[in-house]
Design an enzyme around this catalytic site. Sequence first.
Site, PDB file in Angstrom:
ATOM      1  N   HIS A   1      32.325  29.468  51.589  1.00  0.00           N
ATOM      2  CA  HIS A   1      31.197  30.399  51.666  1.00  0.00           C
ATOM      3  C   HIS A   1      31.492  31.758  51.039  1.00  0.00           C
ATOM      4  O   HIS A   1      30.713  32.692  51.239  1.00  0.00           O
ATOM      5  CB  HIS A   1      30.796  30.629  53.127  1.00  0.00           C
ATOM      6  CG  HIS A   1      30.027  29.505  53.743  1.00  0.00           C
ATOM      7  ND1 HIS A   1      28.676  29.324  53.553  1.00  0.00           N
ATOM      8  CD2 HIS A   1      30.424  28.505  54.550  1.00  0.00           C
ATOM      9  CE1 HIS A   1      28.268  28.260  54.223  1.00  0.00           C
ATOM     10  NE2 HIS A   1      29.308  27.740  54.836  1.00  0.00           N
TER      11      HIS A   1
ATOM     12  N   LYS B   1      14.440  33.603  53.728  1.00  0.00           N
ATOM     13  CA  LYS B   1      13.504  33.859  54.831  1.00  0.00           C
ATOM     14  C   LYS B   1      12.403  34.822  54.383  1.00  0.00           C
ATOM     15  O   LYS B   1      11.228  34.634  54.690  1.00  0.00           O
ATOM     16  CB  LYS B   1      14.257  34.420  56.032  1.00  0.00           C
ATOM     17  CG  LYS B   1      15.265  33.462  56.638  1.00  0.00           C
ATOM     18  CD  LYS B   1      16.247  34.175  57.550  1.00  0.00           C
ATOM     19  CE  LYS B   1      17.440  33.291  57.857  1.00  0.00           C
ATOM     20  NZ  LYS B   1      18.547  34.006  58.508  1.00  0.00           N
TER      21      LYS B   1
ATOM     22  N   LYS C   1      27.516  43.981  49.314  1.00  0.00           N
ATOM     23  CA  LYS C   1      26.079  43.803  49.551  1.00  0.00           C
ATOM     24  C   LYS C   1      25.295  45.054  49.149  1.00  0.00           C
ATOM     25  O   LYS C   1      24.080  45.029  49.059  1.00  0.00           O
ATOM     26  CB  LYS C   1      25.834  43.438  51.014  1.00  0.00           C
ATOM     27  CG  LYS C   1      26.412  42.059  51.374  1.00  0.00           C
ATOM     28  CD  LYS C   1      26.170  41.716  52.824  1.00  0.00           C
ATOM     29  CE  LYS C   1      26.806  40.395  53.221  1.00  0.00           C
ATOM     30  NZ  LYS C   1      26.126  39.225  52.629  1.00  0.00           N
TER      31      LYS C   1
ATOM     32  N   LYS D   1      21.246  42.876  56.740  1.00  0.00           N
ATOM     33  CA  LYS D   1      22.364  41.950  56.558  1.00  0.00           C
ATOM     34  C   LYS D   1      23.647  42.663  56.972  1.00  0.00           C
ATOM     35  O   LYS D   1      23.647  43.870  57.221  1.00  0.00           O
ATOM     36  CB  LYS D   1      22.457  41.458  55.106  1.00  0.00           C
ATOM     37  CG  LYS D   1      22.546  42.580  54.079  1.00  0.00           C
ATOM     38  CD  LYS D   1      22.539  42.019  52.655  1.00  0.00           C
ATOM     39  CE  LYS D   1      21.168  41.524  52.240  1.00  0.00           C
ATOM     40  NZ  LYS D   1      21.111  40.106  51.975  1.00  0.00           N
ATOM     41  N   ARG D   2      24.718  41.900  57.055  1.00  0.00           N
ATOM     42  CA  ARG D   2      26.014  42.484  57.389  1.00  0.00           C
ATOM     43  C   ARG D   2      26.334  43.625  56.424  1.00  0.00           C
ATOM     44  O   ARG D   2      26.069  43.525  55.228  1.00  0.00           O
ATOM     45  CB  ARG D   2      27.083  41.381  57.304  1.00  0.00           C
ATOM     46  CG  ARG D   2      28.494  41.802  57.584  1.00  0.00           C
ATOM     47  CD  ARG D   2      29.373  40.558  57.764  1.00  0.00           C
ATOM     48  NE  ARG D   2      29.256  39.645  56.629  1.00  0.00           N
ATOM     49  CZ  ARG D   2      30.088  39.638  55.586  1.00  0.00           C
ATOM     50  NH1 ARG D   2      31.066  40.529  55.518  1.00  0.00           N
ATOM     51  NH2 ARG D   2      29.946  38.756  54.617  1.00  0.00           N
TER      52      ARG D   2
ATOM     53  N   THR E   1      20.944  33.829  52.741  1.00  0.00           N
ATOM     54  CA  THR E   1      19.863  33.065  53.383  1.00  0.00           C
ATOM     55  C   THR E   1      18.744  34.000  53.828  1.00  0.00           C
ATOM     56  O   THR E   1      17.594  33.571  53.931  1.00  0.00           O
ATOM     57  CB  THR E   1      20.378  32.266  54.596  1.00  0.00           C
ATOM     58  OG1 THR E   1      21.116  33.122  55.468  1.00  0.00           O
ATOM     59  CG2 THR E   1      21.259  31.109  54.151  1.00  0.00           C
TER      60      THR E   1
END
Length: 846
Positions: free
Chosen positions: A363, A681, A575, A569-570, A677
């Site tokens: 991942h 969504k 990111k 998100k984290r 993911t």
Amino acid sequence: MHIEVESGSELFGSFPDDVDRHYALTLGLDSLDGRHAHLYEALVLTLRDRLVANWRETQARYKRSKEKQVAYLSMEFLVGRSLHNAIHALGLDAEVQSALTRYACQLEEVESEELDAGLGNGGLGRLAACFLDSCASLDLPVTGYGIRYEYGMFRQELREGHQVEVPDRWLRRGNPWEFRMLERARCIHFGGRSETYQDEHGKQRYRWVETHDVIAVPYDMPVPGYRNSTVNTLRLWRAEATNDFDLNEFNAGSYTDAVEARTHAEQITMVLYPNDQSEAGKELRLKQQYFLASASLQDVLARWIEVHGEQFSSFADGNCLQLNDTHPTIAIPELMRLLMDEHRLGWDEAWSITRKSFAYTNHTLLPEALEQWPVELLRKLLPRLLEIIFEINSRFLATVAQRWPSDLARLQKMSIVREGYNPTIRMAYLGIVGSFSVNGVAALHTKLLCEGLFRDFFELSPEKFNNKTNGVTPRRWLAFCNPDLAELIDSSLRPRNGVGDDQQIEKSAYPWLRKLTQLQRLANKAGDSKVVEQFRTIKKSNKQRLVKFVQERCAVTFDAEQLFDVQVKRIHEYKRQLLNILHVIHRYDRILRGDTDGLAGRCVLIAGKAAPGYVMAKRIIKLINSVAAVVNQDERAWEWLRVAFLADYNVSAMEVICPGADLSEQISTAGKEASGTGNMKFMMNGALTIGTLDGANIEMLEAVGKENFFLFGHTADEIRRRTEYNPDDIIAADEDLRRVVDLIESGLFNPKEPGIFDEIVASIRSPGDLWNTAGDFRSYVEAQKRVDALWSDSEQWHRCGLLNTAASGLFSSDRTIGEYGRDIWFSRHDGTKPQDAIEQQEARAG
């Protein structure tokens, strides 16, 4: 003795009567008590009764059919709340509401009493939960194996804008969904030493002695399929001491010493991902991973032996052991130990079984996330497993040497043991060597694994590698969280005359939930202004719900007429929440200068947790909150910009956020995000995406078309091939970026904490910045201008949103799990069985 129990409706009274019975008799409460927490528990017990009947029948059916069993090993299962999922899966919406009318109560009031299960942190855990939902809905015999964390990750609080971690006591009221299965407890060994002996046949054997043991007690949770009577199992392990306390120590007055063993045992399952910055944290994390692996494998072997006895030759034909990321790869040497030391198999037979049974999902592309455990730590905690790992590596390197004679550099690169002053075990390499299948989770991710991170292994065993692009369950992430949109989809897809393919799939509320690619037909409605207006009205209603949520949780007032720009998100540098907040500062600077031409009013929502030891991520959270405080207090900005950071983001929060988002920020540095993911969504709920060519963004862009996606940034190849990177030159040449950096350095956002953001600015200016923050700033700003321009045309914006929903069918976890089942668990991606892939590798090596 096997006890026969009736299944089906014969066991139950009416649903409302059963709720009353549990409320009055099981809980012993007065029916007029009226407390929602008690009503929630009575409702769960009533639903659980019905699930158990199906659960028993499902397990009996799997056993009768002798189907291949899949064990899904994951350190995280972020299941969120279970109540509504069970109601919808069982098709009991009307019955539940009928029961609640007796208590003058709405379902929403009862649902709020359920605490999110603290069993995960981010995308990895939520993916595992979506996968379990799809496995049950597709009637696949899959058991999830995880850890029953006492406190979960942590509850995130904000104090003066700083993240503060406090315990997440999600089990303080108990968990009415679970069953404690003490009779299935397993013994887990730590420490001690390994010794050899001769068995009764004169063969040399190994045993692990003088160990410190812990008991793994399973707690089972039902996982219902969508209206198909299938109920699978999530088995979570809790660590307990072999003895509660030392009575002699207690009687002698040493009360602390008396319970020491119990305390040390329970620490293993106390908290998800303990801070591993310290040696004690590293040790505890390794204990967690081995605890999960050993307990789960013992359980799988015990189930096998119950039916087949000590005959393991066909074990790999009857079982697949799926490793969800690198964390559980210690299971590979543990299966070898169990087969050889406990069940007396020879090395060759045990190794053949092991590598035909395991499949490994990777991942991450970040080298630092590919765990490496110090050899000395393994020698201390798991001495027998270390011996097995050394032997696996020795035999594997002999295979590599046969393929590439005299290539010492390649041998060194591919060795599971990284030699050096402090040698370590490369767990990802162990996962590849010990598995018959290795998959990435998006097309680009898998390509980069094969061409970069795992290139040598790909060249040795290309048949092992395959892609399985992630997906999310549409039951939770569309039908449940956005019921009005689900109704619009249903009315748009069902033929007017009531006949057609839809009616042949299933008699359920939404047949397309089982075949989400049918959403493609929704694209035909994008030219229907009436449908687009209905879509816009639904989005507005969802935004108003989100306005209320943000006001309650953040004390910030959003305007539902403005564009809702969301990144949840984290928190991690790759990111790029930092790039997001730099753009916020840029917009604020434009407002202060009166440069508002073409600027759309925008509400920016950011949420996510930073790992406790991740200093830079926590500093970015502080910057976001400091910028928000300045912007939200400035009346000049209210018409154009509002900013909120939502603390303690979780699954339940996302269920409110994603239906109300207009713009989804998926802005990771290209080549760093495995899949994502959250992006799926948001797309499913009609948000438009601004993003890089990274992870599953690429496949989303292909599905929806570039005209419905805001693309920006350098590609992974461009970043990889660049020979030099000078952010200072970029900043000097870009007036907007220079002004943003100057505003941060001026102390505008931190007048009482001088210098607190110096490290952030230094990271932006650093030629070694891996995240290309300055390099992508201009492209990001230009893409945001395109966002503003499209938002000014409300009908066109919402038409694009509808097209995003229509294109999201590919990203159902049902599709992903169907591919796992077809290509990995029950066959091979190239049409061969797992053992055939092993034989191909051996043939090439020979």
